[in-house]
Design an enzyme around this catalytic site. Structure first.
Site, PDB file in Angstrom:
ATOM      1  N   ASN A  23      29.434 -92.431  23.132  1.00 37.08           N
ATOM      2  CA  ASN A  23      30.893 -92.252  23.229  1.00 37.08           C
ATOM      3  C   ASN A  23      31.149 -91.200  24.293  1.00 37.08           C
ATOM      4  O   ASN A  23      30.936 -90.011  24.062  1.00 37.08           O
ATOM      5  CB  ASN A  23      31.427 -91.803  21.852  1.00 37.08           C
ATOM      6  CG  ASN A  23      32.914 -91.460  21.899  1.00 37.08           C
ATOM      7  OD1 ASN A  23      33.589 -91.728  22.893  1.00 37.08           O
ATOM      8  ND2 ASN A  23      33.419 -90.867  20.825  1.00 37.08           N
ATOM      9  N   LYS A  25      33.865 -90.223  25.514  1.00 35.22           N
ATOM     10  CA  LYS A  25      35.143 -89.506  25.335  1.00 35.22           C
ATOM     11  C   LYS A  25      35.896 -89.460  26.670  1.00 35.22           C
ATOM     12  O   LYS A  25      35.804 -90.408  27.445  1.00 35.22           O
ATOM     13  CB  LYS A  25      34.888 -88.129  24.719  1.00 35.22           C
ATOM     14  CG  LYS A  25      34.046 -88.242  23.438  1.00 35.22           C
ATOM     15  CD  LYS A  25      33.962 -86.983  22.640  1.00 35.22           C
ATOM     16  CE  LYS A  25      33.109 -87.234  21.396  1.00 35.22           C
ATOM     17  NZ  LYS A  25      32.998 -86.077  20.523  1.00 35.22           N
ATOM     18  N   HIS A 110      38.134 -92.298  15.209  1.00 30.94           N
ATOM     19  CA  HIS A 110      37.318 -91.121  15.511  1.00 30.94           C
ATOM     20  C   HIS A 110      38.072 -89.865  15.044  1.00 30.94           C
ATOM     21  O   HIS A 110      39.304 -89.826  15.113  1.00 30.94           O
ATOM     22  CB  HIS A 110      37.043 -91.063  17.019  1.00 30.94           C
ATOM     23  CG  HIS A 110      36.013 -90.037  17.363  1.00 30.94           C
ATOM     24  ND1 HIS A 110      36.313 -88.696  17.454  1.00 30.94           N
ATOM     25  CD2 HIS A 110      34.680 -90.139  17.603  1.00 30.94           C
ATOM     26  CE1 HIS A 110      35.206 -88.027  17.741  1.00 30.94           C
ATOM     27  NE2 HIS A 110      34.200 -88.882  17.833  1.00 30.94           N
ATOM     28  N   GLU A 112      38.606 -87.178  16.402  1.00 23.72           N
ATOM     29  CA  GLU A 112      39.495 -86.602  17.420  1.00 23.72           C
ATOM     30  C   GLU A 112      40.817 -87.368  17.473  1.00 23.72           C
ATOM     31  O   GLU A 112      41.867 -86.797  17.748  1.00 23.72           O
ATOM     32  CB  GLU A 112      38.782 -86.599  18.783  1.00 23.72           C
ATOM     33  CG  GLU A 112      37.701 -85.520  18.818  1.00 23.72           C
ATOM     34  CD  GLU A 112      36.484 -85.869  19.654  1.00 23.72           C
ATOM     35  OE1 GLU A 112      36.564 -86.782  20.492  1.00 23.72           O
ATOM     36  OE2 GLU A 112      35.437 -85.211  19.457  1.00 23.72           O
ATOM     37  N   GLU A 182      30.554 -89.261  10.786  1.00 15.97           N
ATOM     38  CA  GLU A 182      30.528 -88.137  11.718  1.00 15.97           C
ATOM     39  C   GLU A 182      31.156 -86.916  11.054  1.00 15.97           C
ATOM     40  O   GLU A 182      32.394 -86.790  11.035  1.00 15.97           O
ATOM     41  CB  GLU A 182      31.326 -88.488  12.984  1.00 15.97           C
ATOM     42  CG  GLU A 182      30.755 -89.639  13.770  1.00 15.97           C
ATOM     43  CD  GLU A 182      31.159 -89.545  15.234  1.00 15.97           C
ATOM     44  OE1 GLU A 182      30.262 -89.527  16.074  1.00 15.97           O
ATOM     45  OE2 GLU A 182      32.363 -89.476  15.541  1.00 15.97           O
ATOM     46  N   GLY A 188      30.166 -81.826  18.531  1.00 20.10           N
ATOM     47  CA  GLY A 188      30.296 -80.943  19.693  1.00 20.10           C
ATOM     48  C   GLY A 188      30.014 -79.485  19.376  1.00 20.10           C
ATOM     49  O   GLY A 188      30.325 -78.594  20.164  1.00 20.10           O
ATOM     50  N   SER A 228      26.339 -84.023  17.225  1.00 19.72           N
ATOM     51  CA  SER A 228      25.273 -83.250  17.873  1.00 19.72           C
ATOM     52  C   SER A 228      23.907 -83.929  17.818  1.00 19.72           C
ATOM     53  O   SER A 228      22.878 -83.267  17.623  1.00 19.72           O
ATOM     54  CB  SER A 228      25.203 -81.833  17.284  1.00 19.72           C
ATOM     55  OG  SER A 228      26.417 -81.149  17.516  1.00 19.72           O
TER      56      SER A 228
HETATM   57  P1  13P Z   1      28.632 -84.893  19.946  1.00 21.13           P
HETATM   58  O1  13P Z   1      27.384 -85.740  20.007  1.00 21.13           O
HETATM   59  O2  13P Z   1      29.022 -84.309  21.252  1.00 21.13           O
HETATM   60  O3  13P Z   1      28.551 -83.897  18.829  1.00 21.13           O
HETATM   61  O4  13P Z   1      29.834 -85.884  19.558  1.00 21.13           O
HETATM   62  C1  13P Z   1      29.694 -86.756  18.503  1.00 21.13           C
HETATM   63  C2  13P Z   1      30.818 -87.713  18.531  1.00 21.13           C
HETATM   64  O5  13P Z   1      31.953 -87.348  18.303  1.00 21.13           O
HETATM   65  C3  13P Z   1      30.518 -89.107  18.881  1.00 21.13           C
HETATM   66  O6  13P Z   1      31.584 -89.941  18.624  1.00 21.13           O
END
Ligand code: 13P
Length: 270
Positions: A23, A25, A110, A112, A182, A188, A228
């Protein structure tokens, strides 16, 4: 490989092919996307031990789609969609528009999107319906925050997200959905759930599927872990019996990191 593989004890175990998705983003211009995808193809363009999905931003979908068109094992995914087929929805993208670019998967709900764009379980449910109607495979994300994990309400939170997001689907539709667990506190942050913590949560999700749909559904639905994931921790996480893949954020922006995750997580049997 047959979806049913006999175990050492003679019982039948359902084979779930691992699925590793990147992903990206809101990262990468079209030019940067091209370089990244070319590097990924060079390294794992023929890797067959896992399903691999790349989810660039909308602006790079067409470029990435063209690059992936001769490649069988790496598929294209989008990060979002609108649940309406067309109309006056400025700035939005429909399932049909994604299909038109040969998108096969779409990330839905997601954390976010939930946190910054007000999406809730009802939104997730509508978007998942739209994706399935267009024959896109939804990657439906769920996960708890740190206070919810520490306050031990994570099971309730996940249950609510599953109940709302997956309301009304048939067993057949369920098996086309991929779930991504997640934990928000691991996204992150560099802080990963331990393999035991992630496995316990995936087991909980699978039991929920068995209780609310059927045993067959619970055995077939693939559940990715995200938060992560890095080359160093991918193997241990993906070795857990109920972890069927990874949804990778930051580490998927670098070809070496992403391909190492794929290779570490799914070592070739040859
Ligand atoms: P990270 O791998 O940067 O922690 O992000 C995970 C994520 O949100 C994947 O959709």
């Amino acid at each position: 490989m047959s979806p049913r593989t006999p175990t050492a004890t003679g019982s039948v175990k359902i084979y779930r092919k691992k699925i590793i998705a990147g992903n990206w983003k809101m990262n990468k211009t079209t030019g940067e996307a091209k370089v990244l995808v070319e590097d990924i193809i060079r390294d794992i363009g023929k890797f067959d031990e896992a399903e691999i999905v790349l989810c660039p931003p909308f602006t790079s979908l067409e470029t990435v789609s063209t690059l992936l068109s001769p490649i069988n094992n790496i598929r294209l995914g989008a990060q979002n969609l609108n649940d309406k087929p067309s109309g006056a929805f400025t700035g939005e993208i429909s399932a049909g528009m994604l299909k038109d670019l040969y998108v096969r998967y779409v990330i839905i709900g997601h954390s976010e999107r939930r946190q910054f764009f007000g999406e809730d379980d009802a939104t997730v449910n509508r978007k998942t319906i739209a994706a399935l109607h267009a024959e896109l495979r939804p990657i439906v994300c769920i996960g708890e925050t740190l206070p919810q994990r520490e306050g031990n309400t994570w099971k309730k939170v996940l249950e609510t997200q599953l109940k709302g997001g997956l309301a009304g689907f048939t067993e057949k539709e369920l098996t086309d959905i991929i779930l991504a667990y997640e934990p928000v506190w691991a996204i992150g942050t560099g802080k990963t759930a331990t393999p035991a913590q992630a496995e316990e949560t995936h087991q909980f999700i699978r039991h929920w599927l068995a209780k609310n749909f059927s045993m067959a559904v619970s055995e077939r639905v693939r559940i990715q872990y995200g938060g992560s994931v890095k080359p160093e921790n991918a193997a241990e996480l993906l070795n857990q019996p109920n972890i069927d893949g990874a949804l990778v954020g930051g580490a998927s922006l670098d070809a070496r990191g992403f391909t190492a995750i794929v290779k570490n997580a799914c070592p070739s049997p040859r």
